[in-house]
Design an enzyme around this catalytic site. Sequence first.
Site, short mmCIF file in Angstrom:
data_model
loop_
_atom_site.label_atom_id
_atom_site.label_comp_id
_atom_site.label_asym_id
_atom_site.label_seq_id
_atom_site.Cartn_x
_atom_site.Cartn_y
_atom_site.Cartn_z
NE ARG A 76 0.88 -30.38 26.24
CZ ARG A 76 2.12 -30.65 26.90
NH1 ARG A 76 3.17 -31.40 26.20
NH2 ARG A 76 2.28 -30.65 28.06
CG HIS A 96 7.91 -39.89 28.55
ND1 HIS A 96 9.07 -40.57 28.77
CD2 HIS A 96 8.12 -38.61 28.29
CE1 HIS A 96 10.10 -39.75 28.12
NE2 HIS A 96 9.29 -38.60 27.72
CG ASP A 97 4.45 -36.25 32.05
OD1 ASP A 97 5.06 -35.96 31.21
OD2 ASP A 97 3.12 -35.65 32.04
CB SER A 109 11.93 -36.83 27.39
OG SER A 109 11.26 -37.05 26.33
CG ASP A 164 8.40 -43.77 29.57
OD1 ASP A 164 7.65 -43.53 28.68
OD2 ASP A 164 9.67 -43.20 29.60
#
Length: 405
Positions: free
Chosen positions: A226, A354-355, A156, A321
Amino acid sequence: MPSIGIVAPQSMHFAPPLSLQSGATIADYTLVYETYGTLNAARSNAVLVCHALNASHHVAGTYVDASGKSDPKTLGWWDNMVGPGKPLDTDRFFVIGVNNLGSCFGSTGPMHVDAATGKPYGAGFPVVTVEDWVEAQARLADALGIAQFAAVMGGSLGGMQAMAWSMLYPDRLRHCIVVASTPKLSAQNIAFNDVARQAILTDPEYHGGDFYAHGVVPKNGLRVARMVGHITYLSDHDMAQKFGRDLRSGDYQFSYGVDFEIESYLRYQGDKFSEYFDANTYLLITKALDYFDPARAFAGDLTRAMASTRAQFLVVSFCTDWRFAPARSREIVQALVNNRRRVTYAEIDAPHGHDAFLLEDARYMKTMRAYYEHVWAELGADPAHSAHSVHPAPAVQTDLEARAA
């Protein structure tokens, strides 16, 4: 595989001013870092791991608890990747994790006292860029006596730093490993970042960035920031699998509280984040994300921007992602191919969004392990590898169509 065990952070102070891309300078700053493994006699086996938005220097291992025992709640953010026998094997490599300037995990940042004023920097901390972080990391490498890294690696935002290393210091890394990253943010990504920043900036407890003096924290802004960010880190498939439309209490409440499990999860993540992350740091780091665009100085031509690179590359993306989509990684690969660099590309069909770069997908870990075997074999072939021996590849080695599915 077991963790590397108990580790401890180190710190290094730098008195000379660091010139930033904004034109500002920062002096008398401290970088916090951790190291794992042993640096060999040739100082050729060092690997720099660059961290993403809310991570830090604490890449692997655990800290001690009050009783002097290992605290499993303090496990490093990439512990599944780094350690003895793991893809980035600390029995072979000397791994360094650095906390970036402006962070809130030890390195000099907005919450620290500005010697010029005697007060916390707050919103007055200079805006930093990915390139500024790389310059600071290079100073740390100099101080540690590392002229060249075996690899610089990141996921990232960390992947952006790895790319910047390959362009700013092409002779100081032999391999560049870029995971779930992008050569620049899309308009949509910038928009998500600005929504998150506005949540913080408009929180009444932000006080123009000087909330430290008021003894408060802009928790509501941090929570929303967040929550927005976390939505973008997960794929629709992963969210559906984990939460679906499951109701928290079994039925609609006909109120504006928590009805759905996904709402409960996001609020929990937001609450937890607001307890440990600094609001000014969040603003700084998202701006660094927005500003990264190495092709900007070359009229948008990424091939020209990456012409100075000399390292070999591994580029990894994940099919689900949607924040840093595989198409963005293919842009990086194509620019490298255009420059006849050695590049291996893996596009992994993992469901986690994405994680995924933080998780232990078997295909992903196999890819990383195989590449580090290559890095290690190269070192073994020439253990006294010169700090000036990086050369452009004579031919392209690429697998643009490969899918680690």
